[in-house]
Structures are given as structure tokens and as C-alpha cells.
Design a protein around this motif. Structure first.
Motif, short mmCIF file in Angstrom:
data_model
loop_
_atom_site.label_atom_id
_atom_site.label_comp_id
_atom_site.label_asym_id
_atom_site.label_seq_id
_atom_site.Cartn_x
_atom_site.Cartn_y
_atom_site.Cartn_z
N LEU A 69 39.90 32.93 32.79
CA LEU A 69 39.79 33.87 33.89
C LEU A 69 40.85 34.97 33.84
O LEU A 69 40.90 35.81 34.75
N LEU A 88 39.96 26.64 32.30
CA LEU A 88 39.25 27.62 33.13
C LEU A 88 40.18 28.75 33.55
O LEU A 88 39.80 29.93 33.51
N ARG A 143 33.05 28.46 34.04
CA ARG A 143 33.20 29.91 33.83
C ARG A 143 31.84 30.60 33.82
O ARG A 143 31.67 31.70 34.39
#
Length: 223
Positions: free
Chosen positions: A208, A204, A137
């Protein structure tokens, strides 16, 4: 403070204890997430409930069970001093941005060795895969408020970022992250082979989903 004299083997064990479990992995975890959450000092991060929980989980929960005990220093006492005295000390003016330098060169020793030490139970780890997902990230160069920041110098920065080309906040597309997470030269292990690759992908994706998702992911998995 006193000086301890020891043979080479003991010194090597002390260094292994420090670098793979009781200090350096915590530093890297705080560096990655400090950049993502807008911090500019390590001691300030230690006042953050989620980051303190991450530091403790990396060190106590996932590091100490597989620590190399050098005998001359007690790992529990050492990590207590790291977490409760050294890192919160405002007179040690270290920054997450400095520590994040060359992260790709540090992950194999700071986390890969511990993953290997856990063996078949590595797939049950939570904090270490959160750190590795956080690094992915971080590579986007966008913080948890959606604001751009400059990633620290790293010899593999561009090539790692290329694996995440096209990845944006709000997108479920992860680019070629699978190729990145399988790179044994970076992580010391193929993260899919040890049962962590898909978990890291899931973390992840959670990070996001939008602004504030990094902190929300830490809160969710460190509760």
C-alpha cells in the motif's frame, strides 16, 4: 495421452494433490497478481520474473513438502508440467480475471489445507501469505499503477471489501483486515492462530505504500 484406471481413494488423492498443492493454488496466485499487475493472460504472466518466482514458490517450495502423493502420478513430474508446459502455453487462452472469480470460495481448500499440513512450521511460510495479502490488496480494485479495475464476481466480494473500507494507497490504516484474516470460513484457519496474520498485515502495508509497491513487495520477499 493414455488413460489411467484407479480406485476411488487414488482418484481422491490425485484431486487433493491438484487442488491443494500442485495446480489450483498456483492458478489463484497468478489470478490475483495478474489482475494487480495488469495482465490479461496466464501464459503472459509466466514470462514475468516475479510472477514465475511466485508460482514456483507456491508450488515447489511450499506445496510439494506437504503434498498428498497419489502414487499413480508423481507430484514432482506433475508440477513440472504445470509450471513449464501448461501455464506458459499461449494456446490455452485463460485469463487471471476468470480464475479470480469466486476467490473467497477457493482460499480454504487451495491454501488453508496446505497451511494446516505445515503445522507448527506454517509461520515460516512466505509465498502463501503473499498470495493472501495480495488478495486483500486486490479487494481495493486498484492496480499497481494506481488505476481502478473491476474485481471479478464473488459472493463475498462486498462483505470482504467492507472490512477494508477506508484503506487507500499511501495509508497505513488497514481497516478491519484483522477480522477478515481471522475468518475460518474463508481461509480454513484463523491466520493469526497459525502465526501468519501479522505477517500478512505487514505484506499488505508494503503493497500500500504507493504505485509499484505490489511488484516491489514480490521482489523483496521472493528474492
Amino acid at each position: 495421452a493414455g488413460v489411467l484406471f484407479a480406485d476411488r481413494d487414488t482418484v481422491n488423492k490425485v484431486e487433493t494433490m491438484k487442488v491443494t498443492t500442485c495446480l489450483n493454488p498456483i492458478h489463484t496466485a497468478l489470478a490475483i497478481y495478474g489482475c494487480l499487475l495488469g495482465y490479461t493472460s496466464i501464459h503472459a504472466e509466466m514470462q514475468d520474473a516475479e510472477l514465475l518466482a511466485l508460482a514456483r514458490a507456491v508450488g515447489y517450495r511450499e506445496g510439494l513438502p506437504v503434498v498428498v502423493n497419489p502414487g499413480i502420478l508423481d507430484p514432482q513430474t506433475f508440477i513440472n508440467e504445470v509450471v513449464n508446459v501448461r501455464l506458459p502455453n499461449p494456446y490455452i487462452p485463460d485469463t487471471p480475471q476468470r480464475i479470480a472469480t469466486d476467490t473467497s470460495q477457493k482460499l480454504a481448500i487451495r491454501f488453508g489445507q496446505t497451511i494446516k499440513a505445515h503445522g507448527a512450521s506454517a509461520a515460516a511460510l512466505t509465498a502463501i501469505p503473499l498470495v493472501l495479502a495480495g488478495w486483500c490488496r486486490y479487494l481495493l480494485g486498484v492496480d499497481d499503477n494506481g488505476q481502478p479495475f473491476a474485481c471479478s464476481p464473488d459472493p463475498l466480494l462486498e462483505s470482504a471489501q467492507e472490512k477494508l473500507a477506508g484503506v487507500r494507497l499511501g495509508s497505513k490504516h488497514l481497516g478491519n483486515v484483522r477480522e477478515l484474516l481471522a475468518d475460518t470460513a474463508i481461509f480454513g484457519v484463523d491466520l493469526y492462530a497459525v502465526g501468519l496474520g501479522d505477517k500478512i498485515e505487514d505484506y499488505l502495508r508494503e503493497m500500500l505504500t504507493g504505485n509499484g509497491a505490489v511488484r516491489a513487495t514480490l521482489q523483496k520477499h521472493l528474492a
